[in-house]
Design an enzyme around this catalytic site. Structure first.
Site, PDB file in Angstrom:
ATOM      1  N   TYR A   7       6.488  -8.192  -1.193  1.00  0.00           N
ATOM      2  CA  TYR A   7       6.190  -6.966  -0.521  1.00  0.00           C
ATOM      3  C   TYR A   7       4.657  -6.820   0.097  1.00  0.00           C
ATOM      4  O   TYR A   7       4.317  -5.930   0.472  1.00  0.00           O
ATOM      5  CB  TYR A   7       6.664  -5.647  -1.453  1.00  0.00           C
ATOM      6  N   GLY A   8       3.890  -7.933  -0.722  1.00  0.00           N
ATOM      7  CA  GLY A   8       2.425  -8.055  -0.582  1.00  0.00           C
ATOM      8  C   GLY A   8       2.206  -9.383   0.170  1.00  0.00           C
ATOM      9  O   GLY A   8       2.471  -9.621   1.320  1.00  0.00           O
ATOM     10  N   THR A   9       1.050  -9.824  -0.596  1.00  0.00           N
ATOM     11  CA  THR A   9       0.370 -10.960   0.220  1.00  0.00           C
ATOM     12  C   THR A   9       1.064 -12.114   0.474  1.00  0.00           C
ATOM     13  O   THR A   9       0.782 -13.025   0.867  1.00  0.00           O
ATOM     14  CB  THR A   9      -0.881 -11.355  -0.557  1.00  0.00           C
ATOM     15  N   LEU A  10       2.509 -12.411  -0.170  1.00  0.00           N
ATOM     16  CA  LEU A  10       3.222 -13.525   0.262  1.00  0.00           C
ATOM     17  C   LEU A  10       4.038 -13.185   1.522  1.00  0.00           C
ATOM     18  O   LEU A  10       4.702 -14.214   1.832  1.00  0.00           O
ATOM     19  CB  LEU A  10       4.021 -13.692  -0.936  1.00  0.00           C
ATOM     20  N   GLU A  82       1.960 -15.774  -9.689  1.00  0.00           N
ATOM     21  CA  GLU A  82       1.976 -14.319  -9.918  1.00  0.00           C
ATOM     22  C   GLU A  82       1.313 -13.952 -11.323  1.00  0.00           C
ATOM     23  O   GLU A  82       1.251 -12.766 -11.614  1.00  0.00           O
ATOM     24  CB  GLU A  82       3.212 -13.644  -9.572  1.00  0.00           C
TER      25      GLU A  82
END
EC number: 4.3.2.8
Length: 149
Positions: A7-10, A82
């Site tokens: 949901y983010g920087t990936l 992570e």
């Protein structure tokens, strides 16, 4: 193989997506787009403007993201990347499928691993909750990549 929800920087187009493409970490295949079945607070916090999914089901929004199929090697790499289990925890949740690539889709929803946190500063609960993270979004909180720290 396992499904993960990012949901983010990936996500594609985000600062850390390159690690998903690096086959030396293992295999990650983009399968589609989705959103969490349950709502969660997605906040941007800390000095590096990191997106955090707070493990508080029922608060916040249904969060948009991407579904990947990953092998065991990539899953282990992502746990390390992570900071799991100290920074984030890997838990399973249901993701509503909005778009699926290829034949044999999973149906309306699929169980995915997600990196969320149950350990956060109390003031994070008062930050804005986001539905769809973008480092370049209108929030003005651009992510500071690890290589720049």
């Amino acid at each position: 193989m396992a499904h993960i929800f990012v949901y983010g920087t990936l996500k594609r187009g985000q600062p850390n997506h390159k690690v998903m493409l690096d086959q030396s970490h293992g295999l990650a295949t983009f399968r589609g787009r989705g959103c969490t079945v349950e709502s969660f607070p997605l906040v941007i916090a800390g000095e590096h403007n990191i997106p955090w999914l707070l493990h508080l089901p029922g608060k916040g929004h249904c969060v948009a993201g991407e579904i990947y199929e990953v092998d065991e090697q990539m899953l282990r790499f992502l746990d390390d990347f992570e900071g799991c289990p100290s920074m984030y925890q890997r838990t399973a949740l249901q993701v509503r499928v909005l778009e699926w690539e290829g034949a044999g889709g999973p149906g309306d929803s699929v169980q995915c691993f997600v990196y969320s946190t149950a350990t956060y500063a109390p003031e994070w609960l008062f930050l804005p909750y986001h539905k769809n993270y973008d480092s370049e979004g209108p929030h003005g909180l651009r992510y500071n990549p690890r290589e720049n720290r």
